[in-house]
Design a protein around this motif. Sequence first.
Motif, PDB file in Angstrom:
ATOM      1  N   PHE A  31      37.030  47.566  39.460  1.00 11.92           N
ATOM      2  CA  PHE A  31      37.484  46.155  40.411  1.00 11.92           C
ATOM      3  C   PHE A  31      38.830  45.757  40.269  1.00 11.92           C
ATOM      4  O   PHE A  31      39.783  45.124  40.285  1.00 11.92           O
ATOM      5  N   GLY A  32      38.198  45.783  38.374  1.00 11.36           N
ATOM      6  CA  GLY A  32      39.845  44.779  37.941  1.00 11.36           C
ATOM      7  C   GLY A  32      41.338  45.141  37.974  1.00 11.36           C
ATOM      8  O   GLY A  32      42.352  44.070  38.414  1.00 11.36           O
ATOM      9  N   ALA A  33      41.530  45.800  37.455  1.00  9.80           N
ATOM     10  CA  ALA A  33      42.682  46.968  37.544  1.00  9.80           C
ATOM     11  C   ALA A  33      42.757  47.229  39.123  1.00  9.80           C
ATOM     12  O   ALA A  33      43.858  47.534  39.351  1.00  9.80           O
ATOM     13  N   SER A  34      42.160  47.027  40.501  1.00  9.34           N
ATOM     14  CA  SER A  34      43.274  47.873  40.979  1.00  9.34           C
ATOM     15  C   SER A  34      42.663  46.199  41.879  1.00  9.34           C
ATOM     16  O   SER A  34      43.749  46.186  42.981  1.00  9.34           O
ATOM     17  N   MET A  35      42.150  44.799  41.315  1.00  8.80           N
ATOM     18  CA  MET A  35      42.306  43.786  42.055  1.00  8.80           C
ATOM     19  C   MET A  35      43.843  43.026  41.833  1.00  8.80           C
ATOM     20  O   MET A  35      44.187  42.030  42.659  1.00  8.80           O
ATOM     21  N   ILE A  36      44.109  43.500  40.307  1.00  2.88           N
ATOM     22  CA  ILE A  36      46.026  42.700  39.695  1.00  2.88           C
ATOM     23  C   ILE A  36      46.538  43.518  40.644  1.00  2.88           C
ATOM     24  O   ILE A  36      47.284  42.398  40.843  1.00  2.88           O
ATOM     25  N   SER A  91      53.445  51.342  47.816  1.00 11.14           N
ATOM     26  CA  SER A  91      53.699  50.102  46.544  1.00 11.14           C
ATOM     27  C   SER A  91      52.489  49.429  45.840  1.00 11.14           C
ATOM     28  O   SER A  91      51.858  50.973  45.305  1.00 11.14           O
ATOM     29  N   ARG A  92      52.738  48.832  45.071  1.00  7.59           N
ATOM     30  CA  ARG A  92      51.942  48.470  43.988  1.00  7.59           C
ATOM     31  C   ARG A  92      50.286  48.437  44.270  1.00  7.59           C
ATOM     32  O   ARG A  92      49.900  48.889  42.820  1.00  7.59           O
ATOM     33  N   GLY A  93      49.754  47.754  45.211  1.00  7.45           N
ATOM     34  CA  GLY A  93      48.623  48.238  45.719  1.00  7.45           C
ATOM     35  C   GLY A  93      48.445  49.350  46.062  1.00  7.45           C
ATOM     36  O   GLY A  93      47.334  50.087  45.315  1.00  7.45           O
ATOM     37  N   ASP A  94      49.201  50.123  46.662  1.00  9.46           N
ATOM     38  CA  ASP A  94      48.794  51.734  46.518  1.00  9.46           C
ATOM     39  C   ASP A  94      48.425  52.739  45.412  1.00  9.46           C
ATOM     40  O   ASP A  94      46.988  53.371  45.839  1.00  9.46           O
ATOM     41  N   ILE A  95      49.556  52.444  44.230  1.00  9.25           N
ATOM     42  CA  ILE A  95      49.564  52.441  43.153  1.00  9.25           C
ATOM     43  C   ILE A  95      48.504  52.382  42.531  1.00  9.25           C
ATOM     44  O   ILE A  95      47.156  53.294  41.576  1.00  9.25           O
ATOM     45  N   ASP A 118      49.693  41.227  45.337  1.00  9.48           N
ATOM     46  CA  ASP A 118      50.885  42.371  46.922  1.00  9.48           C
ATOM     47  C   ASP A 118      50.213  40.614  47.455  1.00  9.48           C
ATOM     48  O   ASP A 118      51.371  40.437  47.974  1.00  9.48           O
ATOM     49  N   LEU A 119      49.429  39.691  47.314  1.00  9.38           N
ATOM     50  CA  LEU A 119      48.917  39.196  48.228  1.00  9.38           C
ATOM     51  C   LEU A 119      49.938  37.504  47.889  1.00  9.38           C
ATOM     52  O   LEU A 119      50.073  36.381  48.970  1.00  9.38           O
ATOM     53  N   PHE A 120      49.181  37.336  46.494  1.00 12.36           N
ATOM     54  CA  PHE A 120      50.030  35.757  45.838  1.00 12.36           C
ATOM     55  C   PHE A 120      51.909  35.952  45.676  1.00 12.36           C
ATOM     56  O   PHE A 120      52.388  35.118  45.659  1.00 12.36           O
ATOM     57  N   GLY A 121      52.090  36.691  45.519  1.00 15.08           N
ATOM     58  CA  GLY A 121      53.841  37.269  44.232  1.00 15.08           C
ATOM     59  C   GLY A 121      53.982  37.125  42.928  1.00 15.08           C
ATOM     60  O   GLY A 121      54.958  36.951  43.041  1.00 15.08           O
ATOM     61  N   ASP A 122      52.547  36.900  42.202  1.00 16.26           N
ATOM     62  CA  ASP A 122      52.567  36.780  41.136  1.00 16.26           C
ATOM     63  C   ASP A 122      51.123  37.185  40.242  1.00 16.26           C
ATOM     64  O   ASP A 122      50.245  37.616  41.434  1.00 16.26           O
ATOM     65  N   TYR A 123      51.260  37.691  38.803  1.00  8.66           N
ATOM     66  CA  TYR A 123      49.944  37.663  38.694  1.00  8.66           C
ATOM     67  C   TYR A 123      49.317  36.398  38.342  1.00  8.66           C
ATOM     68  O   TYR A 123      48.512  35.980  36.985  1.00  8.66           O
ATOM     69  N   ASN A 124      49.522  34.784  38.407  1.00 10.13           N
ATOM     70  CA  ASN A 124      49.107  34.319  37.630  1.00 10.13           C
ATOM     71  C   ASN A 124      47.452  33.985  37.737  1.00 10.13           C
ATOM     72  O   ASN A 124      46.756  33.552  36.927  1.00 10.13           O
TER      73      ASN A 124
END
Length: 420
Positions: free
Chosen positions: A375-380, A64-68, A385-391
């Motif tokens: 923190f930031g680059a992993s949380m984005i 997943s993108r979160g894994d990466i 994954d959590l909200f389904g968008d980057y807003n």
Amino acid sequence: MEMAHKPEQDSTEDISQLRLILHEWRLSWRPGIAGLVAGSIGYSLYAAVSSLFVEPLQAQFGWSRGDIAFVHSFGIVTAFAAPVVGRLTDRKGVKPVLLLGLLATALGYVLLSQMRGSLLYYYAAYFCFSMAGMATTGITVTRILSGAFHRTRGTALAIGRSGLALTGALMPLLLFPVIVQAGTAGGYLLLGGTILLLAVPLVWFWVPSRAADLKAGRISAVAMADQWRVLLNQPRIRVLIAASVLNYVPVVSLLSQMKPLAVSKGLEAATAVGAVSVMGLAAACGALLSGVLVDRFWAPAIAFTLNILPAAGCLFLLGGDVSPLVFYAAVLLIGLGQGAEIDIVAFMIARYFGLRSYATIYGLSTLGIALGVAFGASMIGQAYDLFGDYNFAIMAASASFALAAVLYLAMGRYPETVPD
């Protein structure tokens, strides 16, 4: 009579200054080019191209993108190498530290090219890669430029920073077809091979050794960098570190997901790759603009302006789909902020605190940045994954840029004298 001669005197002084500047560049262009190339294709370049690997790794291994994106959290550990690298650079000289870092970074790319689908291997290889890469960042590269240039230090740092920005703009155009044809392994090997073929030889032959610097009088044999604790007790250093973190973290976080972010806003894949290149070109323009300006005007005011612009640019990306024109305009403004950060912070360190503890202070700043990026680059990725968008991540980035702008102004006037 004195008034009649004033234009002629001003003209003579201008010519004298120009001669001094030209003399400085004749003496220093070789280490300048070596520093520019090493900084342009070293570890820092990966932040500009990492988003090109996200979807191929996802398709190739099913991650997943979160894994990466989770690998960016390793910066919490590797960040603590930054002050050590800075301390070693101040004590042992730039050349051996940078050379070792370049060779180890190239090896890190080789390790990444050998992935076979194990997340554990990916995390271990990336950890080694990011640890080694710390010695090829601005800690070492900007120390070369700050030491080689004095009268045009801001311009030299800007040219060095624009080299990284230009590489960040052009490399995706070369890297994307390589990944399509040869997979992620081919992309990693291309990046590692570039370091070995270009950066290592230039640093080896053109960056002076510590003994040469001592002989030429560019550094003092007796001056030693201050201890970390002593430096961190200075309020201005803490303010500068905080400003640099809040400036740089949103840039890296957004850039690490720029291609998928663009696709999520309705852009085609090829247009999304173009956005990564536009951001690199904008960063190059921001670096050159800021470098020329800080040689002439108060640096914190320039930093303030070049953080307010990306704060506004982020707001253009909120909501649903956006047109390519609006997306590119937003990326252009964000890129200006990216280009300004490294050379402005490097200039401020030299201008406010001198060169004696330059790399150590820069290392402390890099520690803060790396912790923030972890923190930031992993949380984005996790936010997507959590909200389904980057807003949500975009709003946080805008607020971070705005706060950085205010903190830069808090640096105050330049000091009368600084330590050598």
